[in-house]
Design a protein around this motif. Structure first.
Motif, short mmCIF file in Angstrom:
data_model
loop_
_atom_site.label_atom_id
_atom_site.label_comp_id
_atom_site.label_asym_id
_atom_site.label_seq_id
_atom_site.Cartn_x
_atom_site.Cartn_y
_atom_site.Cartn_z
N GLU A 140 -0.91 6.03 -1.83
CA GLU A 140 -1.40 6.92 -0.77
C GLU A 140 -2.92 6.81 -0.59
OE1 GLU A 140 0.53 10.80 -0.76
OE2 GLU A 140 -1.27 11.58 0.24
N PRO A 141 -3.71 6.98 -1.67
CA PRO A 141 -5.16 6.80 -1.47
C PRO A 141 -5.55 5.36 -1.13
CG PRO A 141 -4.65 7.32 -3.78
CD PRO A 141 -3.40 7.51 -3.01
N MET A 142 -4.78 4.37 -1.58
CA MET A 142 -5.08 2.99 -1.19
C MET A 142 -4.88 2.82 0.31
SD MET A 142 -3.45 0.64 -4.27
CE MET A 142 -3.95 -0.94 -3.57
N SER A 143 -3.82 3.44 0.80
CA SER A 143 -3.54 3.38 2.24
C SER A 143 -4.68 4.03 3.02
CB SER A 143 -2.21 4.10 2.49
OG SER A 143 -2.05 4.36 3.85
N ALA A 144 -5.17 5.16 2.53
CA ALA A 144 -6.27 5.85 3.21
C ALA A 144 -7.52 4.97 3.23
CB ALA A 144 -6.56 7.18 2.52
N LYS A 145 -7.79 4.32 2.11
CA LYS A 145 -8.99 3.47 2.01
C LYS A 145 -8.88 2.24 2.93
CE LYS A 145 -12.74 1.79 -0.18
NZ LYS A 145 -14.04 2.40 -0.11
#
Ligand code: MLT
Length: 350
Positions: free
Chosen positions: A76-81
């Motif tokens: 999820e945070p990788m996707s946001a980044k």
């Protein structure tokens, strides 16, 4: 389901158990040191505009299990980044080797990414006809975490302590069933240590992942298993399973009442399950760098750090979230496990 292990007569000598224990212990204790190792240096440029479509994040075991949990946490945070959707896909089978084979053959464009664990380093020794070479067919992206394991049993399993388990298993080896996720899975490696330390040959029940295995354990269909805290902590805290010990040199903060295997008298069973992210070898370095940046961001995300802590799994230190440190770890671990596995006689066949 995976094939049962083929064994040579007997098992490895007791020194081997010690070597495995020390080696596995170093998984938990030793950082990779950063730098060194180095990748293949194929370079290339492809990062301009990357990513402009959805990325597939492949999990080599069943949904709901420990690898799946870690992958979804960081996705999820990788996707946001990265500013793109990441779709997690479970490709089960043969202790994680089916998924790794698929990713090794995928386009090297950064849109197919693999999460794998210690099994990436043990598969070459376990599978004589492995369809890929970990160091040649992948680029390493960065290390993710090292997860302790726990020895757990169905709630109504007779033994109440690890010592009672040893006595019980020795007396009932032909009846006791041990769940794992197939040859190459961390649960299989831990089972190998347990067998050697106890001097028994267990009846192994292989699953596509320890997610479904733990479900069956809670349901009473299998007797015991050794699985990562990322899968077992919730069930232990909810009192749905009987927990005997954690496979770390020190107790785990998330499960402070659980003794270590050494405290409980089975010090040879010490193992931590390191995880890393991979892409196909042809992936341009600047694309790899973008994925590494996203992974590093995920591993400092406060929600991810808190959830990992709750599950007993610390994020890899920043120095280890690099392609170089990860590659060095992979090389070291392949070198470490190859002779140990050869000596054990366990193989997934010819
Ligand atoms: C899983 O995700 O199911 C596990 O990592 C399997 C294992 O390695 O034991």
């Amino acid at each position: 389901m995976d094939p049962r292990p083929a064994r040579s007569n007997g098992g490895p000598p007791s020194w081997l158990v010690r070597v495995v224990a020390v080696a596995a212990g170093s998984l938990l204790l030793a950082g990779c040191g950063g730098g060194g190792g180095g990748g293949e240096g194929s370079g290339g440029s492809g990062a301009e505009g990357y990513p402009d479509r959805e990325i597939a994040f492949i999990v080599p075991f069943a949904a709901g299990g420990p690898t799946d949990t870690v992958t979804r946490l960081v996705a999820e945070p990788m996707s946001a980044k990265l500013g793109q959707q990441i779709v997690v896909r479970n490709v089960e089978g043969a202790g994680g080797t089916v998924a790794a084979g698929e990713v090794a053959n995928a386009d090297g464009d950064g849109y197919t990414v693999l999460m794998h664990h210690i099994g990436m380093s043990t598969a070459p020794a376990l599978y004589p006809n492995l369809a890929y070479k970990p160091l040649e067919d992948f680029k390493t992206v960065g290390l993710v975490t090292t997860v302790p394991m726990t020895i757990v049993a169905r709630k109504d399993f007779e033994p109440n302590t690890l010592q009672e388990l040893v006595t019980y298993v020795k007396a009932n080896a032909d009846k006791v069933s041990y769940a794992n996720a197939g040859i190459g899975a961390a649960s299989q490696l831990c089972g190998l240590l347990i067998e050697k330390e106890m001097g028994v040959d267990l009846t192994e029940v292989p699953y596509d992942g320890t997610g479904p295995a733990l479900t069956d354990l809670v349901g009473g269909q299998v007797d015991f298993m050794c699985d990562q805290t990322t899968n077992t902590t919730g069930q232990i805290k909810a009192d749905k399973v009987k927990a005997y010990a954690v496979t770390t040199p020190e107790r785990v903060e998330a499960l402070p009442d659980l003794p270590t295997t050494a405290e409980a008298g089975l010090e040879g069973v010490e193992i931590g399950v390191w995880h890393g992210v991979y892409v196909p070898a042809e992936t341009p370095d600047d694309v790899v760098a973008k994925i590494t940046d996203a992974l590093a961001a995920a591993l400092t995300d406060q929600a991810v750090v808190a959830k990992l802590a709750e599950l007993g799994a610390p994020p890899a230190p920043a120095a280890d979230v690099t392609p170089e440190a990860h590659r060095q770890k992979l090389q070291e671990q392949i070198d470490l496990w190859a002779p140990i596995i050869k000596e054990s006689g366990v193989t997934a066949g010819g």
